[in-house]
Design a protein around this motif. Structure first.
Motif, PDB file in Angstrom:
ATOM      1  N   GLY A 158      54.585  28.088  42.055  1.00 57.90           N
ATOM      2  CA  GLY A 158      53.975  29.192  42.795  1.00 57.90           C
ATOM      3  C   GLY A 158      54.040  30.502  42.022  1.00 57.90           C
ATOM      4  N   GLY A 159      55.184  30.787  41.404  1.00 58.39           N
ATOM      5  CA  GLY A 159      55.345  32.030  40.658  1.00 58.39           C
ATOM      6  C   GLY A 159      54.484  32.060  39.407  1.00 58.39           C
ATOM      7  N   THR A 160      54.391  30.916  38.744  1.00 58.58           N
ATOM      8  CA  THR A 160      53.587  30.853  37.521  1.00 58.58           C
ATOM      9  C   THR A 160      52.110  31.019  37.876  1.00 58.58           C
ATOM     10  N   LEU A 161      51.701  30.370  38.955  1.00 54.30           N
ATOM     11  CA  LEU A 161      50.302  30.469  39.378  1.00 54.30           C
ATOM     12  C   LEU A 161      49.974  31.895  39.820  1.00 54.30           C
ATOM     13  N   ALA A 162      50.831  32.479  40.654  1.00 53.38           N
ATOM     14  CA  ALA A 162      50.580  33.839  41.153  1.00 53.38           C
ATOM     15  C   ALA A 162      50.564  34.838  39.992  1.00 53.38           C
ATOM     16  N   GLY A 163      51.482  34.659  39.034  1.00 54.24           N
ATOM     17  CA  GLY A 163      51.534  35.555  37.884  1.00 54.24           C
ATOM     18  C   GLY A 163      50.269  35.446  37.043  1.00 54.24           C
ATOM     19  N   THR A 164      49.839  34.201  36.812  1.00 57.53           N
ATOM     20  CA  THR A 164      48.628  33.994  36.012  1.00 57.53           C
ATOM     21  C   THR A 164      47.417  34.602  36.720  1.00 57.53           C
ATOM     22  N   GLN A 165      47.334  34.366  38.032  1.00 59.04           N
ATOM     23  CA  GLN A 165      46.205  34.910  38.795  1.00 59.04           C
ATOM     24  C   GLN A 165      46.173  36.432  38.716  1.00 59.04           C
ATOM     25  N   ALA A 166      47.356  37.057  38.857  1.00 61.40           N
ATOM     26  CA  ALA A 166      47.423  38.523  38.827  1.00 61.40           C
ATOM     27  C   ALA A 166      47.015  39.046  37.444  1.00 61.40           C
ATOM     28  N   LEU A 167      47.497  38.386  36.392  1.00 69.62           N
ATOM     29  CA  LEU A 167      47.147  38.821  35.030  1.00 69.62           C
ATOM     30  C   LEU A 167      45.640  38.688  34.810  1.00 69.62           C
ATOM     31  N   ILE A 168      45.082  37.571  35.248  1.00 72.30           N
ATOM     32  CA  ILE A 168      43.653  37.340  35.043  1.00 72.30           C
ATOM     33  C   ILE A 168      42.821  38.330  35.857  1.00 72.30           C
ATOM     34  N   ALA A 169      43.297  38.639  37.070  1.00 76.04           N
ATOM     35  CA  ALA A 169      42.570  39.619  37.891  1.00 76.04           C
ATOM     36  C   ALA A 169      42.482  40.953  37.159  1.00 76.04           C
ATOM     37  N   VAL A 170      43.585  41.363  36.525  1.00 76.45           N
ATOM     38  CA  VAL A 170      43.569  42.638  35.788  1.00 76.45           C
ATOM     39  C   VAL A 170      42.669  42.520  34.556  1.00 76.45           C
ATOM     40  N   LEU A 171      42.800  41.407  33.832  1.00 74.62           N
ATOM     41  CA  LEU A 171      42.016  41.231  32.607  1.00 74.62           C
ATOM     42  C   LEU A 171      40.513  41.170  32.892  1.00 74.62           C
ATOM     43  N   ASN A 172      40.168  40.745  34.098  1.00 75.26           N
ATOM     44  CA  ASN A 172      38.757  40.669  34.495  1.00 75.26           C
ATOM     45  C   ASN A 172      38.280  41.954  35.152  1.00 75.26           C
ATOM     46  N   SER A 173      39.228  42.869  35.461  1.00 74.08           N
ATOM     47  CA  SER A 173      38.908  43.967  36.374  1.00 74.08           C
ATOM     48  C   SER A 173      37.828  44.900  35.839  1.00 74.08           C
ATOM     49  N   GLU A 174      37.859  45.185  34.555  1.00 75.93           N
ATOM     50  CA  GLU A 174      36.846  46.075  33.974  1.00 75.93           C
ATOM     51  C   GLU A 174      35.443  45.643  34.367  1.00 75.93           C
ATOM     52  N   GLN A 175      35.214  44.332  34.152  1.00 74.05           N
ATOM     53  CA  GLN A 175      33.889  43.791  34.409  1.00 74.05           C
ATOM     54  C   GLN A 175      33.560  43.837  35.896  1.00 74.05           C
ATOM     55  N   SER A 176      34.534  43.405  36.741  1.00 75.55           N
ATOM     56  CA  SER A 176      34.196  43.308  38.155  1.00 75.55           C
ATOM     57  C   SER A 176      33.968  44.673  38.775  1.00 75.55           C
ATOM     58  N   ILE A 177      34.667  45.717  38.276  1.00 74.23           N
ATOM     59  CA  ILE A 177      34.451  47.050  38.835  1.00 74.23           C
ATOM     60  C   ILE A 177      33.001  47.472  38.607  1.00 74.23           C
ATOM     61  N   SER A 178      32.537  47.297  37.364  1.00 74.85           N
ATOM     62  CA  SER A 178      31.176  47.759  37.087  1.00 74.85           C
ATOM     63  C   SER A 178      30.156  46.929  37.869  1.00 74.85           C
ATOM     64  N   GLU A 179      30.480  45.646  38.115  1.00 74.01           N
ATOM     65  CA  GLU A 179      29.552  44.834  38.895  1.00 74.01           C
ATOM     66  C   GLU A 179      29.475  45.308  40.334  1.00 74.01           C
ATOM     67  N   ASN A 180      30.674  45.640  40.875  1.00 69.75           N
ATOM     68  CA  ASN A 180      30.711  46.050  42.269  1.00 69.75           C
ATOM     69  C   ASN A 180      30.070  47.413  42.481  1.00 69.75           C
TER      70      ASN A 180
END
Ligand SMILES: [Zn+2]
Ligand SMILES: [Zn+2]
Ligand SMILES: [Zn+2]
Length: 388
Positions: A158-180
């Motif tokens: 659970g911790g590894t999955l949640a950590g990976t998800q959080a990291l990926i959310a940040v790494l993707n954030s630039e793109q998703s902000i401009s899309e939104n």
């Protein structure tokens, strides 16, 4: 990859007893001994400590593959029993990051998420190229809020999955902000759901209409009829499954439920990404029979990286190529091919001739495809760590 002895006997294919993917010769592990998941099976996760379940590994591999395709960012998730020959878990992380070359060369857009169970320590190492989006403070915050609390409770998956998800959310954030931020002033067409080919349009009177986009015609799913219960194997593709009894579209069964029906080789193949297993159910027919039946569908990857194991009868074999002698313009080279099953002890090695290089200027770089290795990035030691 560990056996869950509490899980009931898996049916379907023959129940063959399988060995662990990474037999731990000793407790101590050096950076060079950590199997590179890109080379091993084209994935991103190496679970030497055996703390992740197959489902979690498959999920993480898929998330990182999507990240890599969309942003070019490379991320490795590694668990080790201990980092002891290295002076500290941090040193181990930096060394492993640079040994594998996580991230694209020149962009240094790599992330290494290292978990050392023996040291009770998490290290997340970042390349320069991602530090602007993912500064050390943010990494520290993810470790403290998403990872450590779960690890303290023994929930490693659970911790590894949640950590990976959080990291990926940040790494993707630039793109998703401009899309939104894209605003549709007058029309009320939702920008979402476009990849599934469905647009939800609010007509003048507030009537909700569903329009199926015709632009996605080429990728329209193929219709396949399935009996309400059974087992089908197909090449990976875009399908809709219809009930053979009533012609109604079938519904996907919760992923957890199908795990129970998979043999160990099937679970291994799922984790490697060579086969995707889904359960499909006809809700109306199943209800009438008051049963809980579904049709198990296995979709096989088309990649030649995966081979069928003659023992496990499943796509659990990965092919690894190692150059023994590099070819030159004037002479051929040799490479060692190793086929290894990730479920049983099957292993087959043979040598192959590499043809001489074409007389052009092509450099040695052309041999390192991003499919079977990291991109050659480096780390200057950025990132953060935490203990539990
Ligand atoms: Zn039906
Ligand atoms: Zn096998
Ligand atoms: Zn086996």
């Amino acid at each position: 990859m560990k056996f869950n002895l509490l899980q009931p006997k898996r049916i379907f294919l023959a129940s063959i007893f399988c060995v662990n993917l990474f037999p731990l010769a000793g407790w101590a592990v050096t950076v060079q001994e950590v199997p590179n998941p890109r080379k091993e099976y084209g994935g991103w996760v190496t679970d030497m400590a055996g703390i992740l379940n197959d489902e979690t590994e498959a999920q993480i591999n898929q998330m990182i593959s999507e990240l890599e395709v969309e942003k070019g960012t490379e991320m490795a998730v590694v668990t080790v029993p201990e980092t002891s020959p290295a002076t500290s878990p941090k040193t181990f992380a930096t060394e492993l990051f640079n040994y594998w070359g996580i991230g694209k060369q020149g962009q240094d857009n790599g992330v290494l998420f290292l978990i050392s169970v023996g040291d009770r320590r998490v290290e997340i190492e970042t390349g320069y190229g991602v530090e602007a989006i993912l500064p050390d403070a943010k990494v520290g915050n993810i470790i403290d809020t998403q990872i450590i609390p779960r690890f303290k409770q023994g929930d490693f998956a659970g911790g590894t999955l949640a950590g990976t998800q959080a990291l990926i959310a940040v790494l993707n954030s630039e793109q998703s902000i401009s899309e939104n931020q894209v605003v549709y002033p007058n029309t009320q067409i939702s920008p979402h759901n476009t990849d599934s080919g469905i647009l939800i349009v609010l007509a003048g009177g507030g009537v909700l209409a569903v329009v199926v986009g015709s632009a996605i015609y080429a990728s329209r799913p193929r219709k396949i009829s399935l009996a309400p219960e059974g087992y089908t194997r197909k090449s990976q593709g875009n399908y809709t499954f219809l009930c053979a009894n009533c012609q109604q579209p079938m519904a996907k069964v919760d992923k957890q439920r199908i795990q129970f029906y998979l043999s160990q080789p099937a679970v291994t193949a799922q984790k490697l990404g060579s086969v995707k297993f889904e359960g499909w159910q006809c809700l109306s027919c199943t209800q009438k029979q008051t049963g809980d039946k579904f049709h198990l569908v296995a979709q096989e990857s088309r990649s030649s990286r995966f081979q069928q194991c003659p023992h496990c009868q499943e796509l659990t074999v990965t092919r690894q190529q190692r150059t023994i002698q590099s070819p030159t313009e004037y002479s051929s080279g040799r490479q060692l091919i190793t086929d290894q099953c990730h479920c049983c002890s099957y292993r087959y090695q043979y040598e192959e001739i590499i043809p001489p290089l074409p007389p052009s200027s092509s450099s040695s770089d052309s041999y390192s495809s991003s499919d079977n290795n990291f991109g050659g990035g480096s780390s200057g030691g950025g990132g953060a760590g935490g203990s539990w």
